[in-house]
Scaffold this motif. Structure first.
Motif, PDB file in Angstrom:
ATOM      1  N   GLU A   1       0.840  -1.200   0.000  1.00  0.00           N
ATOM      2  CA  GLU A   1       0.000   0.000   0.000  1.00  0.00           C
ATOM      3  C   GLU A   1       0.872   1.245   0.000  1.00  0.00           C
ATOM      4  O   GLU A   1       0.551   2.240  -0.652  1.00  0.00           O
ATOM      5  CB  GLU A   1      -0.945   0.000   1.206  1.00  0.00           C
ATOM      6  N   ASP A   2       1.979   1.194   0.720  1.00  0.00           N
ATOM      7  CA  ASP A   2       2.909   2.316   0.760  1.00  0.00           C
ATOM      8  C   ASP A   2       3.580   2.532  -0.588  1.00  0.00           C
ATOM      9  O   ASP A   2       4.034   3.630  -0.900  1.00  0.00           O
ATOM     10  CB  ASP A   2       3.985   2.092   1.832  1.00  0.00           C
ATOM     11  N   LYS A   3       3.656   1.467  -1.393  1.00  0.00           N
ATOM     12  CA  LYS A   3       4.348   1.550  -2.680  1.00  0.00           C
ATOM     13  C   LYS A   3       3.392   1.572  -3.867  1.00  0.00           C
ATOM     14  O   LYS A   3       3.823   1.464  -5.021  1.00  0.00           O
ATOM     15  CB  LYS A   3       5.314   0.368  -2.811  1.00  0.00           C
ATOM     16  N   LYS A   4       2.099   1.702  -3.588  1.00  0.00           N
ATOM     17  CA  LYS A   4       1.125   1.762  -4.674  1.00  0.00           C
ATOM     18  C   LYS A   4       1.454   2.930  -5.600  1.00  0.00           C
ATOM     19  O   LYS A   4       1.679   4.049  -5.160  1.00  0.00           O
ATOM     20  CB  LYS A   4      -0.287   1.927  -4.099  1.00  0.00           C
ATOM     21  N   GLY A   5       1.491   2.647  -6.913  1.00  0.00           N
ATOM     22  CA  GLY A   5       1.833   3.683  -7.882  1.00  0.00           C
ATOM     23  C   GLY A   5       3.319   3.928  -8.005  1.00  0.00           C
ATOM     24  O   GLY A   5       3.747   4.843  -8.705  1.00  0.00           O
ATOM     25  N   GLU A   6       4.124   3.088  -7.345  1.00  0.00           N
ATOM     26  CA  GLU A   6       5.582   3.226  -7.393  1.00  0.00           C
ATOM     27  C   GLU A   6       6.207   2.057  -8.146  1.00  0.00           C
ATOM     28  O   GLU A   6       5.544   1.082  -8.487  1.00  0.00           O
ATOM     29  CB  GLU A   6       6.149   3.285  -5.973  1.00  0.00           C
ATOM     30  N   ILE A   7       7.506   2.184  -8.377  1.00  0.00           N
ATOM     31  CA  ILE A   7       8.277   1.110  -9.014  1.00  0.00           C
ATOM     32  C   ILE A   7       9.086   0.392  -7.949  1.00  0.00           C
ATOM     33  O   ILE A   7       9.680   1.017  -7.071  1.00  0.00           O
ATOM     34  CB  ILE A   7       9.227   1.674 -10.086  1.00  0.00           C
ATOM     35  N   ILE A   8       9.072  -0.932  -7.996  1.00  0.00           N
ATOM     36  CA  ILE A   8       9.929  -1.731  -7.126  1.00  0.00           C
ATOM     37  C   ILE A   8      10.821  -2.605  -7.996  1.00  0.00           C
ATOM     38  O   ILE A   8      10.491  -2.895  -9.150  1.00  0.00           O
ATOM     39  CB  ILE A   8       9.112  -2.618  -6.163  1.00  0.00           C
ATOM     40  N   THR A   9      11.950  -2.988  -7.460  1.00  0.00           N
ATOM     41  CA  THR A   9      12.853  -3.911  -8.159  1.00  0.00           C
ATOM     42  C   THR A   9      12.745  -5.270  -7.489  1.00  0.00           C
ATOM     43  O   THR A   9      12.851  -5.375  -6.261  1.00  0.00           O
ATOM     44  CB  THR A   9      14.303  -3.415  -8.118  1.00  0.00           C
ATOM     45  N   ALA A  10      12.507  -6.296  -8.273  1.00  0.00           N
ATOM     46  CA  ALA A  10      12.321  -7.637  -7.724  1.00  0.00           C
ATOM     47  C   ALA A  10      13.193  -8.641  -8.475  1.00  0.00           C
ATOM     48  O   ALA A  10      13.577  -8.411  -9.631  1.00  0.00           O
ATOM     49  CB  ALA A  10      10.857  -8.051  -7.805  1.00  0.00           C
ATOM     50  N   LYS A  11      13.462  -9.748  -7.815  1.00  0.00           N
ATOM     51  CA  LYS A  11      14.283 -10.812  -8.387  1.00  0.00           C
ATOM     52  C   LYS A  11      13.391 -11.981  -8.800  1.00  0.00           C
ATOM     53  O   LYS A  11      12.554 -12.433  -8.011  1.00  0.00           O
ATOM     54  CB  LYS A  11      15.323 -11.281  -7.365  1.00  0.00           C
ATOM     55  N   VAL A  12      13.556 -12.438 -10.022  1.00  0.00           N
ATOM     56  CA  VAL A  12      12.760 -13.571 -10.506  1.00  0.00           C
ATOM     57  C   VAL A  12      13.165 -14.820  -9.737  1.00  0.00           C
ATOM     58  O   VAL A  12      14.328 -15.225  -9.743  1.00  0.00           O
ATOM     59  CB  VAL A  12      12.954 -13.793 -12.017  1.00  0.00           C
ATOM     60  N   GLN A  13      12.178 -15.421  -9.078  1.00  0.00           N
ATOM     61  CA  GLN A  13      12.437 -16.600  -8.257  1.00  0.00           C
ATOM     62  C   GLN A  13      12.041 -17.880  -8.972  1.00  0.00           C
ATOM     63  O   GLN A  13      12.674 -18.911  -8.832  1.00  0.00           O
ATOM     64  CB  GLN A  13      11.669 -16.465  -6.939  1.00  0.00           C
ATOM     65  N   ARG A  14      10.954 -17.787  -9.760  1.00  0.00           N
ATOM     66  CA  ARG A  14      10.467 -18.977 -10.460  1.00  0.00           C
ATOM     67  C   ARG A  14       9.661 -18.557 -11.676  1.00  0.00           C
ATOM     68  O   ARG A  14       8.941 -17.561 -11.649  1.00  0.00           O
ATOM     69  CB  ARG A  14       9.596 -19.830  -9.531  1.00  0.00           C
ATOM     70  N   VAL A  15       9.792 -19.317 -12.751  1.00  0.00           N
ATOM     71  CA  VAL A  15       8.996 -19.117 -13.958  1.00  0.00           C
ATOM     72  C   VAL A  15       8.100 -20.339 -14.128  1.00  0.00           C
ATOM     73  O   VAL A  15       8.593 -21.462 -14.279  1.00  0.00           O
ATOM     74  CB  VAL A  15       9.887 -18.947 -15.211  1.00  0.00           C
TER      75      VAL A  15
ATOM     76  N   GLY B   1       3.248 -19.355 -17.398  1.00  0.00           N
ATOM     77  CA  GLY B   1       4.149 -18.265 -17.750  1.00  0.00           C
ATOM     78  C   GLY B   1       4.229 -17.197 -16.676  1.00  0.00           C
ATOM     79  O   GLY B   1       4.952 -16.209 -16.821  1.00  0.00           O
ATOM     80  N   ASN B   2       3.481 -17.376 -15.568  1.00  0.00           N
ATOM     81  CA  ASN B   2       3.538 -16.419 -14.461  1.00  0.00           C
ATOM     82  C   ASN B   2       4.899 -16.473 -13.777  1.00  0.00           C
ATOM     83  O   ASN B   2       5.553 -17.523 -13.753  1.00  0.00           O
ATOM     84  CB  ASN B   2       2.439 -16.705 -13.435  1.00  0.00           C
ATOM     85  N   LEU B   3       5.310 -15.331 -13.220  1.00  0.00           N
ATOM     86  CA  LEU B   3       6.577 -15.275 -12.506  1.00  0.00           C
ATOM     87  C   LEU B   3       6.351 -15.132 -11.008  1.00  0.00           C
ATOM     88  O   LEU B   3       5.480 -14.369 -10.576  1.00  0.00           O
ATOM     89  CB  LEU B   3       7.407 -14.066 -12.967  1.00  0.00           C
ATOM     90  N   SER B   4       7.125 -15.850 -10.217  1.00  0.00           N
ATOM     91  CA  SER B   4       7.193 -15.597  -8.786  1.00  0.00           C
ATOM     92  C   SER B   4       8.409 -14.713  -8.582  1.00  0.00           C
ATOM     93  O   SER B   4       9.514 -15.052  -9.014  1.00  0.00           O
ATOM     94  CB  SER B   4       7.351 -16.902  -8.000  1.00  0.00           C
ATOM     95  N   VAL B   5       8.194 -13.554  -7.936  1.00  0.00           N
ATOM     96  CA  VAL B   5       9.287 -12.602  -7.773  1.00  0.00           C
ATOM     97  C   VAL B   5       9.504 -12.289  -6.306  1.00  0.00           C
ATOM     98  O   VAL B   5       8.559 -12.189  -5.521  1.00  0.00           O
ATOM     99  CB  VAL B   5       9.016 -11.296  -8.558  1.00  0.00           C
TER     100      VAL B   5
ATOM    101  N   VAL C   1      15.383 -17.228 -13.987  1.00  0.00           N
ATOM    102  CA  VAL C   1      15.553 -17.185 -12.540  1.00  0.00           C
ATOM    103  C   VAL C   1      16.835 -16.418 -12.216  1.00  0.00           C
ATOM    104  O   VAL C   1      17.889 -16.678 -12.793  1.00  0.00           O
ATOM    105  CB  VAL C   1      15.608 -18.605 -11.946  1.00  0.00           C
ATOM    106  N   GLY C   2      16.720 -15.460 -11.309  1.00  0.00           N
ATOM    107  CA  GLY C   2      17.879 -14.645 -10.949  1.00  0.00           C
ATOM    108  C   GLY C   2      17.874 -13.272 -11.582  1.00  0.00           C
ATOM    109  O   GLY C   2      18.611 -12.386 -11.144  1.00  0.00           O
ATOM    110  N   ASP C   3      17.040 -13.065 -12.622  1.00  0.00           N
ATOM    111  CA  ASP C   3      16.943 -11.749 -13.263  1.00  0.00           C
ATOM    112  C   ASP C   3      16.333 -10.730 -12.305  1.00  0.00           C
ATOM    113  O   ASP C   3      15.423 -11.049 -11.538  1.00  0.00           O
ATOM    114  CB  ASP C   3      16.066 -11.815 -14.519  1.00  0.00           C
TER     115      ASP C   3
END
Length: 344
Positions: free
Chosen positions: A131-145, A150-154, A176-178
């Motif tokens: 909620e604090d980051k709504k409308g913001e950009i976050i950086t996440a690491k791909v954990q699983r494809v 085709g969904n990603l777990s990040v 994975v790792g991206d």
């Protein structure tokens, strides 16, 4: 045993980031619930948790009466004085409960309450985080494809979320790792599944935030983003205006030698971006919106429709592949655009 319990609780607090006071409240509730269930639900108990001494104690509370009708909630004065000689008739007698007297059923109930408390805390923290980051950009690491959907777990660093296939840029491939940048659309509460976080790589807000992060003139309010329209993976049009007549809004977004716009294009894996100078004059705005095509003339028929004239060699460029350029220009300006050649 108590020391082991507090050590485990301390590890849990550190790993999950859950406040210690919150966990202690849940533990207290769990122990009370377990004891009451074990004794049929009539008992009154009090729990004392001592963090410094790493000690847990429970006390059964019973009213001191002349004649006992319920042994779980009442005690005679004679028996109460065996606990403490200071007790008087009508007072509440507290006697310590030994944990070894818990049956397995009661212990299991306590465990379930604690686990539920942990889940609720994690959900609450996750909801607040997004909620604090709504409308913001976050950086996440791909954990699983997921090979099927085709969904990603990040991994966002504090939780794991899902990037749906429908919210991924067409043509992008992930391993994975991206590390990828994601736009937080919203977070919804679900009583059964917990918080559902909507993340996107296709939302126009991603492009908007990338420009806000990359262009100082947008950050300080000198340059304003009026509108963005996007077909992710292919083309974006963004309309900008300057509050300072000495600042070119298009040039500010492009940057010296195209460095600013290139950083954004690279993040979007080569997606084309047309930066349009916004104008209050509809004909000028519409003309600019059809970039990169050169427009000869614009006639505004009414508030929401217009005719645009271009030379024959600019017609296909103005319309774009499968009508994309004209379609994005119409969305950007809010006008229905009819494109014609200048001689016909």
């Amino acid at each position: 045993m108590n020391a082991e319990f507090f050590n485990a609780l301390d590890m849990l607090v550190k790993e999950k980031g859950i406040p210690a006071d919150y966990m202690l409240e849940k533990v207290e509730a769990a122990l009370i619930s377990a004891y009451k269930r074990d004794k049929g639900g009539n008992s009154n108990v009090r729990v004392v948790l001592d963090l410094d001494k790493k000690d847990v104690k429970m006390y059964q509370q019973r009213e001191i009466v002349e004649e006992v009708e319920d042994e779980e909630t009442q005690i005679t004065l004679e028996d109460a004085k065996k606990v403490s000689k200071r007790y008087k008739l009508g007072e509440i007698c507290e006697s310590e409960i030994k944990f070894k007297n818990f049956r397995r059923l009661g212990a299991q109930a306590a465990k379930q309450v604690i686990i539920q408390g942990i889940r609720e805390a994690e959900r609450g923290m996750m909801i607040k985080e997004y909620e604090d980051k709504k409308g913001e950009i976050i950086t996440a690491k791909v954990q699983r494809v997921d090979p099927i959907t085709g969904n990603l777990s990040v991994d966002t660093g504090t939780s794991v979320a899902t990037l749906l296939k429908s919210e991924q840029i067409p043509g992008e491939f992930y391993q994975v790792g991206d590390f990828i940048k994601l736009y937080v659309i919203e977070v919804r509460k679900d009583t059964t599944k917990g918080p559902i976080v909507s993340l996107s790589r296709t939302h126009p807000g991603l492009v908007k935030r990338l420009f806000e992060l990359e262009v100082p003139e947008i950050q300080d309010g000198t340059v304003i983003i009026h509108n963005i329209t996007r077909e992710a993976g292919s083309r974006t049009k963004i309309a900008v205006e300057s509050r300072d007549e000495n600042v070119d809004p298009v040039g500010a977004c492009i940057g010296a030698r195209g460095m600013r716009i290139n950083h954004i294009v690279d993040e979007l894996n080569g997606e084309k971006i047309d930066i349009i100078k916004y104008s209050e004059e509809p004909s000028e705005y519409i003309m600019a919106s059809l970039s990169p095509a050169e427009v000869s003339n614009v006639i505004v028929d009414d508030e929401r429709s217009c005719r645009v004239y271009v030379s024959a060699d600019q017609l296909s460029l103005a319309i774009g592949k499968e009508g994309q350029n004209a379609r994005l220009a119409a969305r950007l300006t809010g006008f229905k655009i009819d494109i014609k050649t200048a001689n016909g």
